[in-house]
Design a protein around this motif. Structure first.
Motif, PDB file in Angstrom:
ATOM      1  N   ARG A  53      64.551 152.947  21.809  1.00 20.58           N
ATOM      2  CA  ARG A  53      65.035 154.025  22.675  1.00 20.58           C
ATOM      3  C   ARG A  53      63.987 155.127  22.783  1.00 20.58           C
ATOM      4  NH1 ARG A  53      69.900 152.916  19.958  1.00 20.58           N
ATOM      5  NH2 ARG A  53      69.707 154.745  18.620  1.00 20.58           N
ATOM      6  N   TYR A  54      63.362 155.471  21.661  1.00 22.45           N
ATOM      7  CA  TYR A  54      62.323 156.499  21.690  1.00 22.45           C
ATOM      8  C   TYR A  54      61.082 156.002  22.440  1.00 22.45           C
ATOM      9  CZ  TYR A  54      64.757 159.648  18.478  1.00 22.45           C
ATOM     10  OH  TYR A  54      65.648 160.524  17.921  1.00 22.45           O
ATOM     11  N   LEU A  55      60.682 154.749  22.182  1.00 19.69           N
ATOM     12  CA  LEU A  55      59.504 154.234  22.861  1.00 19.69           C
ATOM     13  C   LEU A  55      59.720 154.183  24.368  1.00 19.69           C
ATOM     14  CD1 LEU A  55      56.678 153.095  22.780  1.00 19.69           C
ATOM     15  CD2 LEU A  55      57.651 150.830  22.307  1.00 19.69           C
ATOM     16  N   GLU A  56      60.903 153.800  24.809  1.00 14.03           N
ATOM     17  CA  GLU A  56      61.193 153.784  26.243  1.00 14.03           C
ATOM     18  C   GLU A  56      61.061 155.184  26.835  1.00 14.03           C
ATOM     19  OE1 GLU A  56      65.075 152.134  26.265  1.00 14.03           O
ATOM     20  OE2 GLU A  56      64.376 150.050  26.122  1.00 14.03           O
ATOM     21  N   ALA A  57      61.540 156.178  26.108  1.00 17.98           N
ATOM     22  CA  ALA A  57      61.452 157.553  26.605  1.00 17.98           C
ATOM     23  C   ALA A  57      60.006 158.026  26.676  1.00 17.98           C
ATOM     24  CB  ALA A  57      62.280 158.485  25.711  1.00 17.98           C
ATOM     25  N   VAL A  58      59.213 157.704  25.644  1.00 19.69           N
ATOM     26  CA  VAL A  58      57.802 158.106  25.646  1.00 19.69           C
ATOM     27  C   VAL A  58      57.036 157.363  26.732  1.00 19.69           C
ATOM     28  CG1 VAL A  58      55.658 158.080  24.292  1.00 19.69           C
ATOM     29  CG2 VAL A  58      57.807 158.795  23.216  1.00 19.69           C
ATOM     30  N   ALA A  59      57.332 156.059  26.885  1.00 14.76           N
ATOM     31  CA  ALA A  59      56.615 155.264  27.892  1.00 14.76           C
ATOM     32  C   ALA A  59      56.945 155.702  29.310  1.00 14.76           C
ATOM     33  CB  ALA A  59      56.948 153.786  27.708  1.00 14.76           C
ATOM     34  N   ASP A  60      58.063 156.371  29.516  1.00 17.05           N
ATOM     35  CA  ASP A  60      58.376 156.933  30.828  1.00 17.05           C
ATOM     36  C   ASP A  60      57.514 158.144  31.148  1.00 17.05           C
ATOM     37  OD1 ASP A  60      60.304 155.084  31.491  1.00 17.05           O
ATOM     38  OD2 ASP A  60      61.980 156.309  30.770  1.00 17.05           O
ATOM     39  N   LEU A  61      56.930 158.748  30.107  1.00 19.91           N
ATOM     40  CA  LEU A  61      56.170 159.988  30.290  1.00 19.91           C
ATOM     41  C   LEU A  61      54.661 159.798  30.174  1.00 19.91           C
ATOM     42  CD1 LEU A  61      58.363 162.328  28.050  1.00 19.91           C
ATOM     43  CD2 LEU A  61      58.376 162.212  30.560  1.00 19.91           C
ATOM     44  N   TYR A  62      54.222 158.786  29.426  1.00 23.12           N
ATOM     45  CA  TYR A  62      52.802 158.632  29.098  1.00 23.12           C
ATOM     46  C   TYR A  62      52.361 157.181  29.299  1.00 23.12           C
ATOM     47  CZ  TYR A  62      53.335 163.100  26.627  1.00 23.12           C
ATOM     48  OH  TYR A  62      53.586 164.415  26.289  1.00 23.12           O
ATOM     49  N   PRO A  63      51.082 156.966  29.608  1.00 21.47           N
ATOM     50  CA  PRO A  63      50.538 155.605  29.545  1.00 21.47           C
ATOM     51  C   PRO A  63      50.658 155.070  28.126  1.00 21.47           C
ATOM     52  CG  PRO A  63      49.027 157.080  30.692  1.00 21.47           C
ATOM     53  CD  PRO A  63      50.085 157.948  30.075  1.00 21.47           C
ATOM     54  N   LEU A  64      50.753 153.743  28.022  1.00 25.50           N
ATOM     55  CA  LEU A  64      51.008 153.105  26.727  1.00 25.50           C
ATOM     56  C   LEU A  64      49.962 152.037  26.441  1.00 25.50           C
ATOM     57  CD1 LEU A  64      53.085 152.900  24.364  1.00 25.50           C
ATOM     58  CD2 LEU A  64      54.186 151.065  25.676  1.00 25.50           C
ATOM     59  N   SER A  65      49.480 152.038  25.197  1.00 26.21           N
ATOM     60  CA  SER A  65      48.588 151.000  24.697  1.00 26.21           C
ATOM     61  C   SER A  65      49.313 150.248  23.588  1.00 26.21           C
ATOM     62  CB  SER A  65      47.294 151.626  24.157  1.00 26.21           C
ATOM     63  OG  SER A  65      46.480 150.656  23.544  1.00 26.21           O
ATOM     64  N   LEU A  66      49.278 148.914  23.657  1.00 23.67           N
ATOM     65  CA  LEU A  66      49.921 148.064  22.661  1.00 23.67           C
ATOM     66  C   LEU A  66      48.827 147.417  21.819  1.00 23.67           C
ATOM     67  CD1 LEU A  66      52.841 147.060  21.969  1.00 23.67           C
ATOM     68  CD2 LEU A  66      52.347 145.058  23.388  1.00 23.67           C
ATOM     69  N   HIS A  67      48.892 147.653  20.499  1.00 28.27           N
ATOM     70  CA  HIS A  67      47.833 147.200  19.595  1.00 28.27           C
ATOM     71  C   HIS A  67      48.424 146.247  18.571  1.00 28.27           C
ATOM     72  CE1 HIS A  67      43.957 147.328  17.706  1.00 28.27           C
ATOM     73  NE2 HIS A  67      44.383 147.927  16.609  1.00 28.27           N
ATOM     74  N   GLY A  68      47.940 145.000  18.553  1.00 27.78           N
ATOM     75  CA  GLY A  68      48.456 144.012  17.628  1.00 27.78           C
ATOM     76  C   GLY A  68      47.690 143.984  16.321  1.00 27.78           C
ATOM     77  N   VAL A  69      48.395 143.696  15.243  1.00 33.05           N
ATOM     78  CA  VAL A  69      47.756 143.592  13.926  1.00 33.05           C
ATOM     79  C   VAL A  69      48.117 142.289  13.213  1.00 33.05           C
ATOM     80  CG1 VAL A  69      47.611 146.089  13.585  1.00 33.05           C
ATOM     81  CG2 VAL A  69      49.642 144.862  12.790  1.00 33.05           C
ATOM     82  N   GLY A  70      48.922 141.415  13.855  1.00 33.25           N
ATOM     83  CA  GLY A  70      49.413 140.251  13.148  1.00 33.25           C
ATOM     84  C   GLY A  70      49.186 138.916  13.831  1.00 33.25           C
ATOM     85  N   LEU A  71      48.385 138.878  14.879  1.00 30.18           N
ATOM     86  CA  LEU A  71      48.192 137.618  15.597  1.00 30.18           C
ATOM     87  C   LEU A  71      47.304 136.655  14.837  1.00 30.18           C
ATOM     88  CD1 LEU A  71      48.907 136.103  18.159  1.00 30.18           C
ATOM     89  CD2 LEU A  71      47.009 137.238  19.319  1.00 30.18           C
TER      90      LEU A  71
END
Length: 293
Positions: A53-71
């Protein structure tokens, strides 16, 4: 074999921050001047809950970068298809402007190791990483960025220079690169190499994002400096100078401030982005002046 990939929509050439749960409320209430926010993909792989819910709210306001650490893209085994499916689900849900992973491995047989472990740079590992990057981009339907590691050992069997290794992966797969300037400094000091030379040889035209972080310092058994990629302090002055040198070569690029341990209050983190944004602006003015001259 290189697969066709969709180029990600670029992040703005500004300084960004890792999104931390302790700062959700502050960010949504104050809407600070930050270029983008980055999250670790693995922290959001559950289907629901307050974090989404928080990430959806932040992503509505700012560009988002997704960074993986487990692939575990460098592992000597097949990629985890279930992990790839969860990554694809996150990307379809949030449409981030960037997705990145590490040049590292963290799995063996059925065991997951909570660390990003280094690879020997050989033709065999190069072919394996190329295959895994191709597979990842095909699964995700988009370009990914691959991050240079921080290392504490070198392998006797390595026959390929790290910069050449990363360049070859990018050329064969069409992936972009994530240049972690702090990792360059850590590895260079630990292996008695020149960080400026590393940056000068790096294919900055392929870089889609830069990372900055703080390191810890101790000494090894021989009494030499040993840097630890700790992500628990402000960015060091030597890393900022190396960052400036990088930007003169590359031009302004999206730049993440990583601070994952001993996370301070939001004002302290935001002050780091102000410094990086000032560096980005100063270098842009310098490059413009050079072109005019």
């Amino acid at each position: 074999m290189t697969v066709a990939v969709n180029r990600a929509v670029s992040l703005p050439p500004r300084a960004g921050l890792g999104l931390k749960p302790e700062h959700y409320e502050t960010i949504l209430a104050s809407r600070p001047d930050v270029g983008f926010f980055e999250v670790h993909a693995e922290n959001y792989m559950a289907a629901g809950g307050p974090s989404h819910r928080y990430l959806e709210a932040v992503a509505d306001l700012y560009p988002l970068s997704l960074h993986g650490v487990g692939l575990s893209i460098g592992a000597a085994r097949n990629l985890d298809r279930e992990h790839l499916k969860r990554l694809r689900g996150l990307i379809d849900r949030y449409r981030p402007q960037s997705f990145s992973e590490h040049l590292a491995w963290s799995t063996h047989d059925t065991v997951f190791l909570n660390d990003l472990l280094p690879l020997p740079y050989t033709p065999e590992t190069l072919a394996r990483v190329v295959d895994h990057v191709d597979e990842t981009q095909q699964w995700l339907g988009r370009q990914m960025l691959l991050e240079n590691p921080s290392t504490y050992i070198l392998f006797d069997e390595s026959t390929i220079d790290e910069v050449d290794f990363l360049t070859e992966i990018a050329e064969r797969t069409g992936c972009g690169l994530l240049l972690d300037v702090n990792n360059v400094m850590v590895s260079a000091v630990n292996h008695l190499l020149d960080p400026i030379t590393y940056i000068d040889r790096f294919p900055v035209e392929r870089v889609g994002e830069i990372h900055l972080a703080g390191y810890d310092e101790t000494v090894d058994s021989a009494g030499d400096r040993l840097l630890i990629d700790a992500h628990g302090t402000a960015v060091k002055s030597d890393v900022m100078e190396l960052y400036r040198h990088t930007l003169i070569l590359s031009g302004p690029l999206p730049t993440l401030i990583e601070w994952d341990n001993d996370v301070p209050d939001f004002a302290t983190l935001h002050a780091e982005t102000v410094l990086a944004d000032a560096m980005l602006s100063a270098v842009l003015q310098y490059r413009d002046a050079i072109r005019v001259a």
